[in-house]
Design a protein around this motif. Structure first.
Motif, short mmCIF file in Angstrom:
data_model
loop_
_atom_site.label_atom_id
_atom_site.label_comp_id
_atom_site.label_asym_id
_atom_site.label_seq_id
_atom_site.Cartn_x
_atom_site.Cartn_y
_atom_site.Cartn_z
N SER A 103 0.82 -1.22 0.00
CA SER A 103 0.00 0.00 0.00
C SER A 103 0.85 1.27 0.00
CB SER A 103 -0.93 0.01 1.21
OG SER A 103 -0.17 0.01 2.41
N ALA A 104 2.14 1.14 0.32
CA ALA A 104 3.04 2.30 0.35
C ALA A 104 3.88 2.41 -0.93
CB ALA A 104 3.96 2.21 1.57
N TRP A 105 3.69 1.52 -1.87
CA TRP A 105 4.46 1.55 -3.11
C TRP A 105 3.96 2.67 -4.02
CZ3 TRP A 105 4.83 -4.21 -5.09
CH2 TRP A 105 5.51 -4.99 -4.14
N GLY A 106 4.88 3.20 -4.81
CA GLY A 106 4.51 4.17 -5.84
C GLY A 106 4.44 5.61 -5.37
N PHE A 107 4.82 5.88 -4.13
CA PHE A 107 4.78 7.24 -3.59
C PHE A 107 6.16 7.83 -3.38
CE2 PHE A 107 0.88 5.14 -2.22
CZ PHE A 107 -0.08 6.04 -2.64
N GLY A 108 7.21 7.09 -3.71
CA GLY A 108 8.57 7.57 -3.54
C GLY A 108 9.10 7.45 -2.12
N TYR A 109 8.41 6.70 -1.26
CA TYR A 109 8.85 6.58 0.13
C TYR A 109 10.19 5.86 0.25
CZ TYR A 109 3.97 7.75 1.32
OH TYR A 109 2.75 8.36 1.43
N ALA A 110 10.38 4.80 -0.52
CA ALA A 110 11.65 4.05 -0.43
C ALA A 110 12.81 4.95 -0.83
CB ALA A 110 11.60 2.79 -1.30
N THR A 111 12.65 5.69 -1.91
CA THR A 111 13.71 6.59 -2.36
C THR A 111 13.97 7.68 -1.32
OG1 THR A 111 13.19 6.17 -4.68
CG2 THR A 111 14.40 8.20 -4.19
N GLU A 112 12.91 8.27 -0.80
CA GLU A 112 13.04 9.34 0.19
C GLU A 112 13.74 8.86 1.46
OE1 GLU A 112 9.98 12.21 2.68
OE2 GLU A 112 9.40 11.57 0.67
N ALA A 113 13.30 7.72 1.97
CA ALA A 113 13.90 7.18 3.20
C ALA A 113 15.33 6.73 2.95
CB ALA A 113 13.06 6.02 3.73
N ALA A 114 15.59 6.06 1.83
CA ALA A 114 16.93 5.57 1.54
C ALA A 114 17.90 6.73 1.31
CB ALA A 114 16.91 4.63 0.34
N THR A 115 17.45 7.80 0.70
CA THR A 115 18.28 8.98 0.51
C THR A 115 18.74 9.51 1.86
OG1 THR A 115 17.22 9.58 -1.57
CG2 THR A 115 18.33 11.36 -0.38
N ARG A 116 17.81 9.57 2.82
CA ARG A 116 18.14 10.08 4.15
C ARG A 116 19.12 9.15 4.87
NH1 ARG A 116 20.28 12.01 7.55
NH2 ARG A 116 19.49 13.03 9.44
N VAL A 117 18.90 7.84 4.74
CA VAL A 117 19.79 6.87 5.39
C VAL A 117 21.17 6.90 4.77
CG1 VAL A 117 20.18 4.39 5.74
CG2 VAL A 117 17.93 5.38 6.22
N LEU A 118 21.25 7.04 3.46
CA LEU A 118 22.56 7.12 2.81
C LEU A 118 23.30 8.36 3.28
CD1 LEU A 118 24.23 5.48 0.80
CD2 LEU A 118 23.25 6.86 -1.03
N ARG A 119 22.61 9.47 3.40
CA ARG A 119 23.23 10.69 3.92
C ARG A 119 23.74 10.47 5.35
NH1 ARG A 119 19.35 15.38 4.07
NH2 ARG A 119 20.03 15.84 6.18
N PHE A 120 22.95 9.79 6.18
CA PHE A 120 23.37 9.46 7.54
C PHE A 120 24.63 8.60 7.51
CE2 PHE A 120 23.35 6.35 10.99
CZ PHE A 120 23.28 7.17 12.12
N ALA A 121 24.67 7.61 6.63
CA ALA A 121 25.82 6.70 6.54
C ALA A 121 27.10 7.46 6.24
CB ALA A 121 25.57 5.63 5.48
#
Length: 190
Positions: A103-121
């Motif tokens: 139900s959360a697919w197709g909204f860009g959530y994975a990209t948005e969250a992963a971008t933030r985690v990569l920045r944290f890393a």
């Protein structure tokens, strides 16, 4: 099951520690055959709860790992960092990964969250490299890897050692992000 900070924020999402209330929706997404299409099998409730428990323990111990992701109080899935528990040509390594309810697919959530985690890393953990991998056929996850600025080299592809030789999922692609970007906001902007 609650874990301490750090919490990561994006424009729409909160990446946080795990809560007891996450277990039911997490079990539902792990039992969904479409969500688990590129894994050997959907997870049982016990396997799902154990995964959430390991994620919570890692966050409590190291202050990084697999964060639960929510939007407006609704649990959507997870995004975070882990160390692969198998040997391959690129291990030891830190992997970025994600799993969201359909139900959360197709909204860009994975990209948005992963971008933030990569920045944290790169900014907080000061890692020199982060990897991500998936079955060759998993175009959705590969697209996220590309959107967050990871690069793929076919020479890095590998047979996942935990999967039998006859498994159609055995061949995996490996993506890498190797350098800290001067402007972390550019991660995922393409």
């Amino acid at each position: 099951m609650s874990t301490p900070e750090p919490r990561l924020h994006t424009e729409r999402l909160l990446l946080r520690g795990w809560r007891e209330s996450d277990l039911e929706p997490f079990a539902e997404l792990n039992a969904d055959p479409e969500v688990m299409r590129y894994f050997p099998a959907p997870l049982t409730r016990a396997e799902s709860d154990a995964l959430a428990g390991r994620a919570a323990a890692s966050l409590a111990e190291r202050s990084w790992g697999l964060w639960a992701v929510e939007r407006d109080g609704e649990f959507l899935g997870f995004t975070g960092l882990a160390e692969p528990r198998f040997e391959a040509h690129f291990t030891p390594a830190v992997e970025i990964g994600w799993r969201f309810a359909r139900s959360a697919w197709g909204f860009g959530y994975a990209t948005e969250a992963a971008t933030r985690v990569l920045r944290f890393a790169f900014e907080e953990l000061r890692l020199e490299e982060v990897v991500s991998f998936t079955a060759v056929q998993n175009r959705r996850s590969r697209a996220v890897m590309e959107r967050i600025g990871m690069e793929h080299d076919e020479a890095d592809d590998f047979d996942h050692p935990a999967l039998p030789g006859a498994s159609p999922l055995r061949r995996h692609v490996l993506y890498r992000a190797r350098t800290r970007l001067e402007d972390p906001m550019k991660i995922g902007s393409s």
